[in-house]
Enzyme design. Sequence first.
Site, PDB file in Angstrom:
ATOM      1  N   GLU A 162       1.804   1.645   1.861  1.00 43.21           N
ATOM      2  CA  GLU A 162       2.864   1.568   0.850  1.00 43.21           C
ATOM      3  C   GLU A 162       4.194   1.032   1.413  1.00 43.21           C
ATOM      4  O   GLU A 162       5.248   1.666   1.303  1.00 43.21           O
ATOM      5  CB  GLU A 162       3.066   2.926   0.176  1.00 43.21           C
ATOM      6  CG  GLU A 162       1.820   3.383  -0.558  1.00 43.21           C
ATOM      7  CD  GLU A 162       2.026   4.619  -1.435  1.00 43.21           C
ATOM      8  OE1 GLU A 162       3.119   5.223  -1.388  1.00 43.21           O
ATOM      9  OE2 GLU A 162       1.094   4.980  -2.179  1.00 43.21           O
ATOM     10  N   GLU A 281      -5.985   4.479  -2.660  1.00 38.25           N
ATOM     11  CA  GLU A 281      -5.623   5.820  -3.142  1.00 38.25           C
ATOM     12  C   GLU A 281      -5.582   5.773  -4.665  1.00 38.25           C
ATOM     13  O   GLU A 281      -5.039   4.820  -5.232  1.00 38.25           O
ATOM     14  CB  GLU A 281      -4.243   6.273  -2.654  1.00 38.25           C
ATOM     15  CG  GLU A 281      -4.087   6.518  -1.177  1.00 38.25           C
ATOM     16  CD  GLU A 281      -2.658   6.958  -0.826  1.00 38.25           C
ATOM     17  OE1 GLU A 281      -1.943   7.447  -1.738  1.00 38.25           O
ATOM     18  OE2 GLU A 281      -2.279   6.803   0.339  1.00 38.25           O
TER      19      GLU A 281
END
Length: 516
Positions: A162, A281
């Site tokens: 991220e 995810e």
Amino acid sequence: MPDLPVIVPATPIGPMPDAWRQCVGTGRMNLALRADYQESLARVQREIGFAHIRGHGLLSDDMGVLRESSVAGRTHRRHSFTYVDQVHDRFLELGLRPFVELGFMPSALASGHDSVFWWRGNITPPSSMAEWVELVQTLVRHLVDRYGPAEVRRWPIEVWNEPNLDVFWKGADQAAYFDLYAATARAIKDVDADLQVGGPGLAPGPTCEAWWPPFADFVERHDVPIDFVSRHAYSALDPEHVPFGTYQGLRPPQDLLDQFAEPHEHLAGTRLAGLPVHITEFNTSYRPDNPVHDTAYNAAYLAPVLAGGGDLVDSFSYWTFSDVFEESDVPTSFFHGGFGMLTHRQVAKPTFHLFAFMARMGAHVLDRGADHLVCADDDGRVTVLAWQPVGGTDEPAAERHEVALSLPISRHGVAAEDGTGVFVLRERVGEVDGNAFAAWRELGRPMSPTARELDVLRACERPAVEHSRLTAAGGRVELRLPLSRHEVTFVELTAVVDTHHEGLDDRRLGAAVARP
């Protein structure tokens, strides 16, 4: 008048996709050294069986990969794989291959002290790109030497986590991440050109969309290696914090599927178009302290995502398999809204049962609808996953829902004759059945359950089981499934051949046996 049943075709429309079980998420790698973690992962593999596992912190200080020793004013460095080997060996013993995430930055290489999580994963770029490349190549060479090139080529390697969020990459500095990605990807390919490398592992939200075009342009202009693209998907709204917990509204389940589809849409016409897409995810809430994760609603919400996500991506990894997880802090209560399918001590949540039901579905898809998935095996076994459709948290679910299906019944490809018996096995989870979270609340919400309370919770986690017998007519049976609030149910139907037992007559048991 009851609704007419959905006529399920006898001819498959395609194979059952397995993208939902290609990967599962985990807490940071150091947690894999704990007994509770290992026992939980063993249960997950026995009852579900994922192909890969991905988590943070492979290069963080608590994994001990880069060590320093100062003697007589001189600092010595050593690469150590003591913990890395223990973790990877155990994964492989359980039938799991690593989906390697390279991060976070070892303190000895970090350009600053900024960190994320309770355990302080360093989020800064390397102080020396050359030393970072050396670290990456030393790690990858070690993996190839230990497990063999053919094995490690099946381990996707993702560069960072991220980077579009400043909590995970200092300043969310796009140019700095692109430089890191390029240096890392080339370093990996220099070890073995057939190793899989990709990224950028983007968090959902507006910045995700803004990163795709420049990332694709950078990779193309600089001829940077890339074998897959990755992003994350969550459907939660802004958090409302309470002591030791968080509540969030959720958008409807379709929002997750829309996020799955976005990489293909944003990368169309670029060099990255057509690459495998991995959702490394996904979950409802992105908070590890949101009680929604413990609920039957969470399972019903995710059922259409598991049933349909394989049409959109190559893998989507549930975050995470276990509550042995410590990002915000050390959990303070047995049920605490953790990401896991399993609590500490391996008590299953309703979402665990959803995945276990999926693992038992047949090999071929016969039909898929808004509230059901029907599959079959070559031997004629028919399986049904059905769920009560739910929306976002601002759309209360009905108390009841019925799924009506007309199902083809056969044995090894031959349609069942009229009068053939069909054994029906059904398992249910919902607000009461298979719901340890509900039992825990009724027990008074013990923060640290006693041995007796754990026994009770383990008994209450089991899905309700019922069985019956139907009779085929015209090669079919009609199945009506009344579903309670937030129910997910699994049904298995098998044509049976009655065996004659000389002298046995159930009629002689009188009232002891109910008449069919």
